[in-house]
Design a protein around this motif. Structure first.
Motif, PDB file in Angstrom:
ATOM      1  N   LEU A  90       0.869  -1.386   0.115  1.00 42.74           N
ATOM      2  CA  LEU A  90       0.005  -0.100   0.016  1.00 42.74           C
ATOM      3  C   LEU A  90       0.775   1.335   0.054  1.00 42.74           C
ATOM      4  CD1 LEU A  90      -3.030   0.985   0.292  1.00 42.74           C
ATOM      5  CD2 LEU A  90      -2.522   1.087   2.780  1.00 42.74           C
ATOM      6  N   ILE A  91       1.870   1.107   0.839  1.00 44.17           N
ATOM      7  CA  ILE A  91       2.686   2.136   0.856  1.00 44.17           C
ATOM      8  C   ILE A  91       3.647   2.477  -0.752  1.00 44.17           C
ATOM      9  CG2 ILE A  91       4.771   3.158   1.970  1.00 44.17           C
ATOM     10  CD1 ILE A  91       2.089   3.472   3.693  1.00 44.17           C
ATOM     11  N   ALA A  92       4.027   1.484  -0.919  1.00 42.63           N
ATOM     12  CA  ALA A  92       5.060   1.385  -2.103  1.00 42.63           C
ATOM     13  C   ALA A  92       4.352   1.763  -3.277  1.00 42.63           C
ATOM     14  CB  ALA A  92       5.688  -0.115  -2.149  1.00 42.63           C
ATOM     15  N   GLU A  93       2.919   1.379  -3.506  1.00 39.45           N
ATOM     16  CA  GLU A  93       2.247   1.943  -4.600  1.00 39.45           C
ATOM     17  C   GLU A  93       2.045   3.455  -4.619  1.00 39.45           C
ATOM     18  OE1 GLU A  93      -2.203   1.850  -4.338  1.00 39.45           O
ATOM     19  OE2 GLU A  93      -1.800   0.390  -6.005  1.00 39.45           O
ATOM     20  N   ALA A  94       2.044   4.328  -3.690  1.00 40.33           N
ATOM     21  CA  ALA A  94       2.093   5.551  -3.509  1.00 40.33           C
ATOM     22  C   ALA A  94       3.381   6.248  -3.839  1.00 40.33           C
ATOM     23  CB  ALA A  94       1.427   6.092  -2.050  1.00 40.33           C
ATOM     24  N   LEU A  95       4.382   5.697  -3.392  1.00 39.30           N
ATOM     25  CA  LEU A  95       5.639   6.202  -3.364  1.00 39.30           C
ATOM     26  C   LEU A  95       5.972   5.950  -5.199  1.00 39.30           C
ATOM     27  CD1 LEU A  95       7.789   4.680  -0.813  1.00 39.30           C
ATOM     28  CD2 LEU A  95       6.921   7.092  -0.859  1.00 39.30           C
ATOM     29  N   VAL A  96       5.798   4.921  -5.695  1.00 38.79           N
ATOM     30  CA  VAL A  96       6.330   4.624  -6.985  1.00 38.79           C
ATOM     31  C   VAL A  96       5.275   5.403  -7.904  1.00 38.79           C
ATOM     32  CG1 VAL A  96       6.079   2.871  -8.943  1.00 38.79           C
ATOM     33  CG2 VAL A  96       7.112   2.193  -6.704  1.00 38.79           C
ATOM     34  N   ASP A  97       4.056   5.600  -7.612  1.00 37.03           N
ATOM     35  CA  ASP A  97       3.142   6.488  -8.388  1.00 37.03           C
ATOM     36  C   ASP A  97       3.766   8.025  -8.441  1.00 37.03           C
ATOM     37  OD1 ASP A  97       1.470   4.723  -9.015  1.00 37.03           O
ATOM     38  OD2 ASP A  97      -0.293   5.063  -7.515  1.00 37.03           O
ATOM     39  N   ASP A  98       4.575   8.480  -7.325  1.00 40.28           N
ATOM     40  CA  ASP A  98       5.090   9.705  -7.066  1.00 40.28           C
ATOM     41  C   ASP A  98       6.380   9.748  -8.194  1.00 40.28           C
ATOM     42  OD1 ASP A  98       5.145  12.288  -5.573  1.00 40.28           O
ATOM     43  OD2 ASP A  98       6.980  11.443  -5.578  1.00 40.28           O
ATOM     44  N   MET A  99       6.879   8.551  -8.452  1.00 43.43           N
ATOM     45  CA  MET A  99       8.196   8.598  -9.015  1.00 43.43           C
ATOM     46  C   MET A  99       7.835   8.671 -10.424  1.00 43.43           C
ATOM     47  SD  MET A  99      10.212   5.501  -7.377  1.00 43.43           S
ATOM     48  CE  MET A  99      10.407   5.307  -5.469  1.00 43.43           C
ATOM     49  N   VAL A 100       6.685   7.964 -10.613  1.00 41.54           N
ATOM     50  CA  VAL A 100       6.163   8.093 -12.284  1.00 41.54           C
ATOM     51  C   VAL A 100       5.898   9.510 -12.504  1.00 41.54           C
ATOM     52  CG1 VAL A 100       4.368   7.629 -13.786  1.00 41.54           C
ATOM     53  CG2 VAL A 100       5.148   5.763 -12.325  1.00 41.54           C
ATOM     54  N   LYS A 101       5.139  10.255 -11.551  1.00 42.38           N
ATOM     55  CA  LYS A 101       4.617  11.877 -11.662  1.00 42.38           C
ATOM     56  C   LYS A 101       6.060  12.647 -12.213  1.00 42.38           C
ATOM     57  CE  LYS A 101       0.339  11.657  -9.206  1.00 42.38           C
ATOM     58  NZ  LYS A 101      -0.090  12.056  -7.991  1.00 42.38           N
ATOM     59  N   ARG A 102       6.959  12.186 -11.293  1.00 38.48           N
ATOM     60  CA  ARG A 102       8.441  12.991 -11.537  1.00 38.48           C
ATOM     61  C   ARG A 102       9.385  12.512 -12.548  1.00 38.48           C
ATOM     62  NH1 ARG A 102       8.812  15.973  -6.524  1.00 38.48           N
ATOM     63  NH2 ARG A 102       7.293  15.606  -5.246  1.00 38.48           N
ATOM     64  N   ASN A 103       8.710  11.337 -13.534  1.00 40.53           N
ATOM     65  CA  ASN A 103       9.577  11.103 -14.708  1.00 40.53           C
ATOM     66  C   ASN A 103      10.601  10.401 -14.119  1.00 40.53           C
ATOM     67  OD1 ASN A 103       9.482  10.478 -17.327  1.00 40.53           O
ATOM     68  ND2 ASN A 103      10.863  12.132 -17.715  1.00 40.53           N
ATOM     69  N   ILE A 104      10.576   9.743 -12.963  1.00 39.58           N
ATOM     70  CA  ILE A 104      12.142   8.882 -12.456  1.00 39.58           C
ATOM     71  C   ILE A 104      11.997   7.578 -13.159  1.00 39.58           C
ATOM     72  CG2 ILE A 104      13.077   7.823 -10.684  1.00 39.58           C
ATOM     73  CD1 ILE A 104      11.910  10.142  -8.704  1.00 39.58           C
ATOM     74  N   LYS A 105      13.193   7.546 -13.566  1.00 35.56           N
ATOM     75  CA  LYS A 105      13.175   6.357 -14.422  1.00 35.56           C
ATOM     76  C   LYS A 105      14.426   5.303 -14.080  1.00 35.56           C
ATOM     77  CE  LYS A 105      10.506   7.405 -17.956  1.00 35.56           C
ATOM     78  NZ  LYS A 105       9.219   6.862 -18.095  1.00 35.56           N
ATOM     79  N   THR A 106      15.123   5.767 -13.106  1.00 37.52           N
ATOM     80  CA  THR A 106      16.200   4.739 -12.358  1.00 37.52           C
ATOM     81  C   THR A 106      16.101   5.050 -10.863  1.00 37.52           C
ATOM     82  OG1 THR A 106      17.660   6.808 -12.833  1.00 37.52           O
ATOM     83  CG2 THR A 106      17.843   4.847 -14.265  1.00 37.52           C
ATOM     84  N   LEU A 107      16.086   4.029 -10.057  1.00 37.65           N
ATOM     85  CA  LEU A 107      16.020   3.941  -8.793  1.00 37.65           C
ATOM     86  C   LEU A 107      16.937   2.972  -8.041  1.00 37.65           C
ATOM     87  CD1 LEU A 107      14.121   4.697  -6.212  1.00 37.65           C
ATOM     88  CD2 LEU A 107      12.903   2.521  -6.608  1.00 37.65           C
ATOM     89  N   GLY A 108      17.647   3.557  -6.931  1.00 37.69           N
ATOM     90  CA  GLY A 108      18.386   2.911  -5.984  1.00 37.69           C
ATOM     91  C   GLY A 108      17.825   2.379  -4.971  1.00 37.69           C
ATOM     92  N   PHE A 109      18.338   1.234  -4.509  1.00 34.62           N
ATOM     93  CA  PHE A 109      17.573   0.768  -3.218  1.00 34.62           C
ATOM     94  C   PHE A 109      18.639   0.497  -1.930  1.00 34.62           C
ATOM     95  CE2 PHE A 109      15.888  -2.620  -0.435  1.00 34.62           C
ATOM     96  CZ  PHE A 109      14.979  -2.370   0.105  1.00 34.62           C
ATOM     97  N   ILE A 110      18.389   0.811  -0.868  1.00 35.40           N
ATOM     98  CA  ILE A 110      18.988   0.260   0.261  1.00 35.40           C
ATOM     99  C   ILE A 110      18.135  -0.054   1.421  1.00 35.40           C
ATOM    100  CG2 ILE A 110      19.613   2.351   1.214  1.00 35.40           C
ATOM    101  CD1 ILE A 110      22.283   1.395   1.998  1.00 35.40           C
ATOM    102  N   GLY A 111      18.113  -1.200   2.073  1.00 32.18           N
ATOM    103  CA  GLY A 111      17.166  -1.506   3.098  1.00 32.18           C
ATOM    104  C   GLY A 111      17.941  -2.410   4.087  1.00 32.18           C
ATOM    105  N   THR A 112      17.385  -2.569   5.256  1.00 32.62           N
ATOM    106  CA  THR A 112      17.775  -3.335   6.419  1.00 32.62           C
ATOM    107  C   THR A 112      17.861  -4.919   6.034  1.00 32.62           C
ATOM    108  OG1 THR A 112      15.714  -3.684   7.364  1.00 32.62           O
ATOM    109  CG2 THR A 112      17.382  -1.974   8.203  1.00 32.62           C
ATOM    110  N   ALA A 113      19.057  -5.547   6.363  1.00 37.31           N
ATOM    111  CA  ALA A 113      19.042  -6.959   6.205  1.00 37.31           C
ATOM    112  C   ALA A 113      18.300  -7.881   7.079  1.00 37.31           C
ATOM    113  CB  ALA A 113      20.700  -7.484   6.130  1.00 37.31           C
ATOM    114  N   ASP A 114      17.058  -7.617   7.053  1.00 42.69           N
ATOM    115  CA  ASP A 114      15.985  -8.218   7.695  1.00 42.69           C
ATOM    116  C   ASP A 114      14.781  -8.608   6.986  1.00 42.69           C
ATOM    117  OD1 ASP A 114      14.741  -6.121   7.926  1.00 42.69           O
ATOM    118  OD2 ASP A 114      15.816  -5.473  10.060  1.00 42.69           O
ATOM    119  N   PRO A 115      13.538  -9.324   7.655  1.00 40.44           N
ATOM    120  CA  PRO A 115      12.444  -9.188   6.860  1.00 40.44           C
ATOM    121  C   PRO A 115      11.794  -7.749   6.570  1.00 40.44           C
ATOM    122  CG  PRO A 115      12.537 -10.861   8.557  1.00 40.44           C
ATOM    123  CD  PRO A 115      13.615  -9.999   8.723  1.00 40.44           C
TER     124      PRO A 115
END
Length: 380
Positions: free
Chosen positions: A140-165
């Motif tokens: 639900l949260i990711a959908e909103a973030l990705v939609d915002d990226m689309v509006k900003r014409n973002i085509k490339t994304l880096g990702f960093i997250g905790t090494a856990d679930p």
């Protein structure tokens, strides 16, 4: 003499009935250790939960797991075997909640998990059917973030997250959504919550030249990678998950987290939310009661425990029609009642549970937020 015996027997019977009817709710929070920023407001919120539900007294037994999943399992076993609880709220961390699923399922004790990762309720199976999640699912949260990226014409994304679930599930969710929207994930990195230096991960992410970077981490651990990226010159758009939704993020990050975007609870920007929002009045009541008790407003993570209380307040009277507390029949009835929750407005949004959806939030459970001049503000 005979009358005295009858009165004594009557008194003893009354005590036994009242003792039997008492509803016991266990609470496991990480009020110490690396997840304490999340766990402390959750522990403090217990005092604000309902003391009577369905005409019966409710007792809360609160334990600290010190942010350790192994300690979470021990605490849950203690609550089940020694206290005979009817339900458990907690634990605070995603790894901790995942660690106890097998235990609560075997004992058939409903768990109301105030954690970020949707892996505690998805994919639904015989074990996870005993877990109910009081935060928005990652999707639900990711959908909103990705939609915002689309509006900003973002085509490339880096990702960093905790090494856990928490970080691992976010990696999967955002990668799938990004691919569907034509966004390429250029680099993925991970780190431990307690890590203090992320130079290597930051340099690798920057080398991929992404237009934006998403950090998936809960509590104070969300700040470290973003500061590392800023210090090494990254100035692309930064996104965070609802795990960063606390004022300490602003205090610890300072100017280095300015313009960050996230989707999270309306509590962060409560004064900017329309009075017609079904959660606003409930969130304000919780926030004001917390401030009255503790001298400050709560982090949104505390609201996840408050919402657990609201869910129980609605479900317990239904379960009481099937059985008295303190036995598996009552716990089964309580689980069934929680699963049938419909249109329950709470601090975070509106719950509509189903057998396959044990989080129950829709778009009313998120707002888009950014950091402006060191403050949370609605993204417009």
């Amino acid at each position: 003499m005979e009358i005295k015996k009858i009165l004594l027997l009557s008194a003893l019977t009354t005590v036994a009935v009242n003792s039997y009817a008492e509803i016991r709710i266990g609470v496991v929070s990480s009020s110490t250790g690396p997840v304490a920023m999340v766990g402390i407001p959750q522990r403090n919120t217990v005092a604000l939960l309902p003391k009577m539900i369905g005409g019966e007294k409710v007792t809360y037994i609160s334990l600290d797991d010190a942010s350790d999943p192994t300690a979470s399992v021990k605490a849950v076993n203690k609550l089940i075997n020694e206290t005979n609880v009817d339900a458990i709220i907690g634990p605070s961390g995603s790894p901790n909640a995942n660690a106890v699923i097998g235990t609560i399922a075997k004992a058939q004790v409903p768990l109301l998990a105030p954690v970020g990762t949707s892996t505690v309720v998805l994919p639904m199976n015989e074990q996870r059917k005993w877990v109910f999640k009081t935060t928005q699912n990652d999707e639900l949260i990711a959908e909103a973030l990705v939609d915002d990226m689309v509006k900003r014409n973002i085509k490339t994304l880096g990702f960093i997250g905790t090494a856990d679930p928490y970080g691992e599930n976010w990696s999967k969710v955002v990668s799938n959504l990004a691919a569907k929207k034509g966004i390429k994930v250029t680099q993925k990195e991970s780190f431990q919550r307690q890590d203090t230096s992320l130079t290597g991960q930051a340099l690798k992410l920057i080398a991929g030249k992404p237009q934006a970077i998403l950090v998936a981490a809960p509590g104070s651990s969300a700040v470290t990678p973003q500061v590392a990226l800023y210090d090494r010159g990254y100035r692309g758009q930064m996104y965070q998950t609802h795990g960063a939704a606390l004022d300490q993020f602003l205090k610890l990050g300072g100017k280095k987290v300015e313009n960050t975007i996230l989707a999270a609870s309306l509590m962060l920007v409560i004064n900017e939310v329309a009075n017609t929002h079904p959660s606003k009045a409930i969130a304000l009541k919780y926030m004001n009661n917390y401030k009255k008790a503790y001298g400050e407003y709560p982090a949104t993570f505390g609201a996840n425990v408050y919402d657990a209380g609201l869910l129980l307040e609605k479900a317990i009277p239904i379960a009481l029609k099937q059985s008295k507390p303190g036995n598996v029949k009552f716990r089964q009835a309580l689980r069934s009642a929680l699963e049938q929750t419909k249109e329950l407005a709470a601090t975070q949004g509106v719950y509509n549970m189903t057998p396959m959806d044990h989080s129950g939030f829709d778009k009313r459970g998120r707002v888009m937020i950014t950091v402006k001049n060191g403050q949370w503000t609605l993204l417009k």
